[in-house]
Write an enzyme that holds these catalytic residues in place. Structure first.
Site, PDB file in Angstrom:
ATOM      1  N   HIS A 160     -22.316  92.954   8.555  1.00  0.00           N
ATOM      2  CA  HIS A 160     -23.164  92.018   9.274  1.00  0.00           C
ATOM      3  C   HIS A 160     -24.504  91.826   8.571  1.00  0.00           C
ATOM      4  O   HIS A 160     -24.962  92.695   7.825  1.00  0.00           O
ATOM      5  CB  HIS A 160     -23.384  92.501  10.699  1.00  0.00           C
ATOM      6  CG  HIS A 160     -22.171  92.367  11.561  1.00  0.00           C
ATOM      7  ND1 HIS A 160     -22.190  92.600  12.910  1.00  0.00           N
ATOM      8  CD2 HIS A 160     -20.898  91.997  11.271  1.00  0.00           C
ATOM      9  CE1 HIS A 160     -20.995  92.383  13.417  1.00  0.00           C
ATOM     10  NE2 HIS A 160     -20.185  92.032  12.430  1.00  0.00           N
ATOM     11  N   CYS A 172     -24.990  92.588  17.300  1.00  0.00           N
ATOM     12  CA  CYS A 172     -23.909  93.242  18.037  1.00  0.00           C
ATOM     13  C   CYS A 172     -24.322  94.682  18.346  1.00  0.00           C
ATOM     14  O   CYS A 172     -25.360  95.160  17.875  1.00  0.00           O
ATOM     15  CB  CYS A 172     -22.619  93.217  17.218  1.00  0.00           C
ATOM     16  SG  CYS A 172     -22.615  94.360  15.814  1.00  0.00           S
ATOM     17  N   GLU A 221     -27.542  91.861   9.682  1.00  0.00           N
ATOM     18  CA  GLU A 221     -28.541  92.865  10.051  1.00  0.00           C
ATOM     19  C   GLU A 221     -28.303  94.162   9.276  1.00  0.00           C
ATOM     20  O   GLU A 221     -29.251  94.792   8.791  1.00  0.00           O
ATOM     21  CB  GLU A 221     -28.482  93.160  11.552  1.00  0.00           C
ATOM     22  CG  GLU A 221     -28.614  91.940  12.432  1.00  0.00           C
ATOM     23  CD  GLU A 221     -27.298  91.272  12.790  1.00  0.00           C
ATOM     24  OE1 GLU A 221     -27.213  90.728  13.907  1.00  0.00           O
ATOM     25  OE2 GLU A 221     -26.344  91.285  11.972  1.00  0.00           O
ATOM     26  N   CYS A 277     -24.775  96.907  15.179  1.00  0.00           N
ATOM     27  CA  CYS A 277     -26.049  96.612  14.516  1.00  0.00           C
ATOM     28  C   CYS A 277     -27.224  97.108  15.358  1.00  0.00           C
ATOM     29  O   CYS A 277     -28.213  97.606  14.823  1.00  0.00           O
ATOM     30  CB  CYS A 277     -26.185  95.118  14.247  1.00  0.00           C
ATOM     31  SG  CYS A 277     -25.048  94.520  12.976  1.00  0.00           S
TER      32      CYS A 277
END
Length: 163
Positions: free
Chosen positions: A82, A110, A84, A113
């Site tokens: 991801h 999410c 992040e 993260c």
């Protein structure tokens, strides 16, 4: 010389950059960008895609799509990292402390993260769109991280009250 009022706010500036960063994404389902900022300076950026040296979904196809996995579910069934996560990893890789920094992101992170963001010491998240993961917002609030939705328009971003 710029006209008065034509400069974007700092929030709009950094949020605009997240959308530019997202253009590097190799995900077939959602392009996400993240920017870590402290004292009005960019510390790191990240976009979602496969790890360095690993074939991208653009080449292999999307396993999540093939298995009909809904957004926000079974994150482990994906080749990608991801945005992040990539922003946090890039800061660590280059020895940059992000403690007390803000994360600007195209989407609310999410829950995976969120856990990384909490332990990395990020103190504020500004995001443009939500994400189908209610646990994320719950954990971030419990950890005392400010969550701010920013409405992004054609010329500027407008801060919304934290949800």
């Amino acid at each position: 010389m710029a006209l008065e009022g034509s400069r974007p706010s700092w929030e709009a500036y950094f949020m605009d950059i997240t959308f530019l960063v997202a253009k590097r994404s190799t995900c077939l389902r959602r392009a996400v960008g993240a920017v870590v900022v402290k004292d009005k300076r960019i510390l790191s950026t990240g976009y979602n895609g496969a790890p360095t040296g690993v074939k991208h979904c653009l080449e292999t196809g999307c396993l999540r799509e093939k298995l009909n996995i809904a957004s926000g579910k079974n994150h482990e069934l994906c080749r990608g990292i991801h945005a992040e996560q990539n922003a946090i990893i890039q800061a660590a890789y280059h020895g940059v402390s992000i403690k007390g920094a803000s994360l600007f992101c195209t989407n609310l992170p999410c829950s995976i993260c969120a856990k990384m963001i909490i332990n990395a010491g990020i103190s504020r998240i500004c995001y443009a769109s939500g994400y189908a993961d209610s646990m994320s917002k719950e954990m971030l609030k419990e950890a005392g991280i400010d969550i701010i939705k920013i409405d992004v328009g054609p010329s500027d971003a407008t801060l919304k009250n934290p949800e």
